[in-house]
Design a protein around this motif. Sequence first.
Motif, PDB file in Angstrom:
ATOM      1  N   THR A   1       0.819  -1.226   0.000  1.00  0.00           N
ATOM      2  CA  THR A   1       0.000   0.000   0.000  1.00  0.00           C
ATOM      3  C   THR A   1       0.847   1.268   0.000  1.00  0.00           C
ATOM      4  OG1 THR A   1      -0.142  -0.061   2.418  1.00  0.00           O
ATOM      5  CG2 THR A   1      -1.918  -1.134   1.175  1.00  0.00           C
TER       6      THR A   1
ATOM      7  N   TRP B   1       4.224   2.611  -5.742  1.00  0.00           N
ATOM      8  CA  TRP B   1       3.298   2.455  -6.875  1.00  0.00           C
ATOM      9  C   TRP B   1       3.516   3.568  -7.901  1.00  0.00           C
ATOM     10  CZ3 TRP B   1       0.866  -1.612  -8.450  1.00  0.00           C
ATOM     11  CH2 TRP B   1       0.453  -2.600  -7.553  1.00  0.00           C
TER      12      TRP B   1
ATOM     13  N   GLN C   1       1.642   0.041 -20.932  1.00  0.00           N
ATOM     14  CA  GLN C   1       1.197  -0.658 -19.724  1.00  0.00           C
ATOM     15  C   GLN C   1       0.893   0.285 -18.564  1.00  0.00           C
ATOM     16  OE1 GLN C   1       4.117  -3.636 -18.731  1.00  0.00           O
ATOM     17  NE2 GLN C   1       4.353  -4.289 -20.866  1.00  0.00           N
TER      18      GLN C   1
ATOM     19  N   ALA D   1      -2.860   0.346 -17.176  1.00  0.00           N
ATOM     20  CA  ALA D   1      -3.213  -0.808 -16.343  1.00  0.00           C
ATOM     21  C   ALA D   1      -2.530  -0.727 -14.981  1.00  0.00           C
ATOM     22  CB  ALA D   1      -2.832  -2.100 -17.060  1.00  0.00           C
ATOM     23  N   LYS D   2      -1.260  -0.311 -14.987  1.00  0.00           N
ATOM     24  CA  LYS D   2      -0.521  -0.210 -13.721  1.00  0.00           C
ATOM     25  C   LYS D   2      -1.131   0.864 -12.815  1.00  0.00           C
ATOM     26  CE  LYS D   2       2.859  -2.167 -12.957  1.00  0.00           C
ATOM     27  NZ  LYS D   2       3.111  -3.460 -12.265  1.00  0.00           N
ATOM     28  N   SER D   3      -1.544   1.981 -13.400  1.00  0.00           N
ATOM     29  CA  SER D   3      -2.166   3.034 -12.592  1.00  0.00           C
ATOM     30  C   SER D   3      -3.501   2.576 -12.024  1.00  0.00           C
ATOM     31  CB  SER D   3      -2.360   4.298 -13.437  1.00  0.00           C
ATOM     32  OG  SER D   3      -3.250   4.049 -14.504  1.00  0.00           O
ATOM     33  N   SER D   4      -4.233   1.754 -12.785  1.00  0.00           N
ATOM     34  CA  SER D   4      -5.492   1.211 -12.268  1.00  0.00           C
ATOM     35  C   SER D   4      -5.235   0.331 -11.053  1.00  0.00           C
ATOM     36  CB  SER D   4      -6.190   0.418 -13.375  1.00  0.00           C
ATOM     37  OG  SER D   4      -7.371  -0.152 -12.886  1.00  0.00           O
ATOM     38  N   ASP D   5      -4.196  -0.514 -11.118  1.00  0.00           N
ATOM     39  CA  ASP D   5      -3.839  -1.343  -9.958  1.00  0.00           C
ATOM     40  C   ASP D   5      -3.418  -0.483  -8.776  1.00  0.00           C
ATOM     41  OD1 ASP D   5      -4.316  -3.525 -11.540  1.00  0.00           O
ATOM     42  OD2 ASP D   5      -2.212  -3.839 -12.069  1.00  0.00           O
ATOM     43  N   ALA D   6      -2.686   0.574  -9.045  1.00  0.00           N
ATOM     44  CA  ALA D   6      -2.217   1.442  -7.955  1.00  0.00           C
ATOM     45  C   ALA D   6      -3.383   2.128  -7.261  1.00  0.00           C
ATOM     46  CB  ALA D   6      -1.248   2.484  -8.516  1.00  0.00           C
TER      47      ALA D   6
ATOM     48  N   LYS E   1      -6.418   1.025  -7.050  1.00  0.00           N
ATOM     49  CA  LYS E   1      -7.150   0.045  -6.245  1.00  0.00           C
ATOM     50  C   LYS E   1      -6.449  -0.191  -4.915  1.00  0.00           C
ATOM     51  CE  LYS E   1      -9.114  -2.450 -10.192  1.00  0.00           C
ATOM     52  NZ  LYS E   1      -9.040  -3.695 -10.993  1.00  0.00           N
ATOM     53  N   ARG E   2      -5.117  -0.202  -4.937  1.00  0.00           N
ATOM     54  CA  ARG E   2      -4.355  -0.483  -3.708  1.00  0.00           C
ATOM     55  C   ARG E   2      -4.343   0.706  -2.750  1.00  0.00           C
ATOM     56  NH1 ARG E   2      -2.736  -5.715  -2.349  1.00  0.00           N
ATOM     57  NH2 ARG E   2      -2.286  -6.886  -4.248  1.00  0.00           N
TER      58      ARG E   2
END
Length: 818
Positions: free
Chosen positions: A679, A684, A695, A698-703, A705-706
């Motif tokens: 977290t 991130w 990419q 997609a990586k920012s979307s994961d970040a 969410k976290r």
Amino acid sequence: MDSRRKDRREARLKQEIEKYRASNPKITEQFADLKRKLVDLSAQEWESIPEIGDYSLRNKKKRFESFVPVPDTLLEKARQEQEHVTALDPKSRAAGGTETPWAQTPVTDLTAVGEGRGTVLSLKLDRLSDSVSGLTVVDPKGYLTDLKSMKITSDAEISDIKKARLLLKSVTQTNPKHPPGWIAAARLEEVAGKLQVARQLIQRGCEECPTNEDVWLEACRLASPDEAKAVIARGVKAIPNSVKLWLQAAKLEMSDLNKSRVLRKGLEHIPDSVRLWKAVVELANEEDARLLLHRAVECCPLHVELWLALARLETYDQAKKVLNKAREKLPKEPAIWITAAKLEEANGNTQSVNKVIERSIRTLQREGLDIDREAWLKEAEAAERAGSVLTCQAIVKNTIGIGVDDEDRKRTWVADAEECKKRGSIETARAIYAHALSVFVSKKSIWLKAAQLEKSHGTKDSLYNLLRKAVTYNPRAEVLWLMSAKEKWLAGDVPAARAILQEAYASLPNSEEIWLAAFKLEFENNEPERARILLSKARERGGTERVWMKSAIVERELGNVDEERKLLEEGLKLFPSFFKLWLMLGQMEDRLGHGAKAKEVYENALKHCPSCIPLWLSLANLEEKINGLSKSRAVLTMARKKNPATPELWLAAVRAELRHGNKKEADALLAKALQECPTSGILWAAAIEMVPRPQRKAKSSDAIKRCDHDPHVIAAVAKLFWHDRKVDKARSWLNRAVTLSPDIGDFWALYYKFELQHGNADTQKDVLQRCVAAEPKHGERWQAITKAVENSHLSVEALLKKAVVALGQEENPNAADP
């Protein structure tokens, strides 16, 4: 069972299809090998292939052709098909499938129908025309408006209207004295487009229910403008005591004089109608209004609005008499007392305002009226909006404590003041704080709240006066002294700020905050010798580690290296666990080029402060500079073992690998870091910037969410929008980042740089002002700029612009990825 056999069934079907295709090949499959050989044909061979002709047998047979004349029946049939039909067959089927009844004289000549429509249209045009000297003029605008007003009614609507008409007819016949029935029937006919029938129905309703004002009002509405006055006159004659009818009659008049006459006629029949008095007073001039209000309060003595209106129109002495009479008639009405207080304030009798409000509270309580504290506070706000500040203050003073327990007073009053402040009632909030401070003189928190209110909405003088009172009543509250001195300093009055701090010394001789504030005042105003003397006295009085640190900062700026080293070493003997002194000593040695000494300082420091991350990072950077990546890597690995789950150490290791071109090692380290610190926003954000361009989304979307609300992630996403030229989204996300963490200067620099590229002068100025107000202190790049010796006295605005320049030297957000 079917599902179990499905696979076998499909396999069997597939085998049968393959077997059939093998035994019955398509033509294209039969000639596939020959088609492949066509590749080898030359151009001459292609041209020698003959054209295909028509070799069918039917062309070889000799067709027998004969020609005969066309019969007359065929020609007659063709003639009948070509002519226009002008009649209908009486026996023809209708659309519904039934024969046209013979009894209904059908229209059989379509030509006659067309002529009839033309005749009707010409009659309508003649009726709308105006023949002047032989010329026929048609108003096209009126004609088109008339066509638009035609209502096309569906069969369903007609059926509903018929049912409603039948029902309402039953209502009016069975109970003719029921007014709503007549009104509903008339409105139905109005909706159906039969206005004349509606008028006739409502006329019958007036005859059947002559004493109902709603029927007369409906009749007036449906009547033509010429007849409306006559209708309402009959209604007034039938019900002379109806206020609604008199008001409607006045509304129908065009001039104010006629309206006033009608209303006065109504007052002859209904002298106690407040609505009629208000209406006639509104139409009169000031002199007539005063005379009318005198008569109105005689006829309606229990209506407070008439008394207050009369008091506003009278002179001061007469207004006092009017309000005294009103108090006699209405002893339980608070509005009269409040108006009296406003009257005294308006005429300069400031001493009488509070007396009037005090007396009003006592009198109303004596009359048995409960004093509603909330309602009186609303009256105070209304008085403030009306410009009666003294009345507002008097109301607050005399009612704020009613119904509040002693132990709840402080909390309740502060909450009331904050609510008033939110609603924009600043004088009311100020009055509440003033009363609270008169009760709780020594409560530091209330003084701070009141000072904040003055700082936001008051003047510099009012703020200074309030703070002077605060330190007078709370001489031991150092925060009030500091705030008072700071306000004077910000106003540009350095000698006054110095005098305030000298008073603070006398009250709090051992307060380190006062000493440091005095040092800062002298240091920031280019008085290093004064600052040095103050810090020397503070050290003699047994100052804490901050005093030693500030002393070293002064010597560093003056360039006294030996004195700086001496102070730092003395301070470390007294405070060996204060990491900032170690950092300053190591940075000083590094600055002087003594790498080995700096390394020794950092190693000694880590023995005393093993959990200090800045010390580990400084040692790793020094090792990288002196001995290369391997030594730095070893230091950072040791730091991570002693301080697990620390994102800053992982990020430093990743960046060290990137600086030396080890992309794979950096990616592996970052993956491990995210496993250990899932977290961490800074990790991130680094991950978003390190992945290839396709990419990053997609990586920012994961970040997100976290760690949704981490400003580092939000700033990294804003950079993505900036890359893609999505200006509005980038601005929104950058604004969110600085809102979430206004203390980090890196985000302000990024935001300001963005506005310099894509904003206008207003947006740039807004970001600059917000940054100055926030006074950021942290941020990786920001601290590197602000801690530099040459930038020690620069303003926030200058520091922000330097930070933007430093950002510009890094990668341009709009540059393409390598």
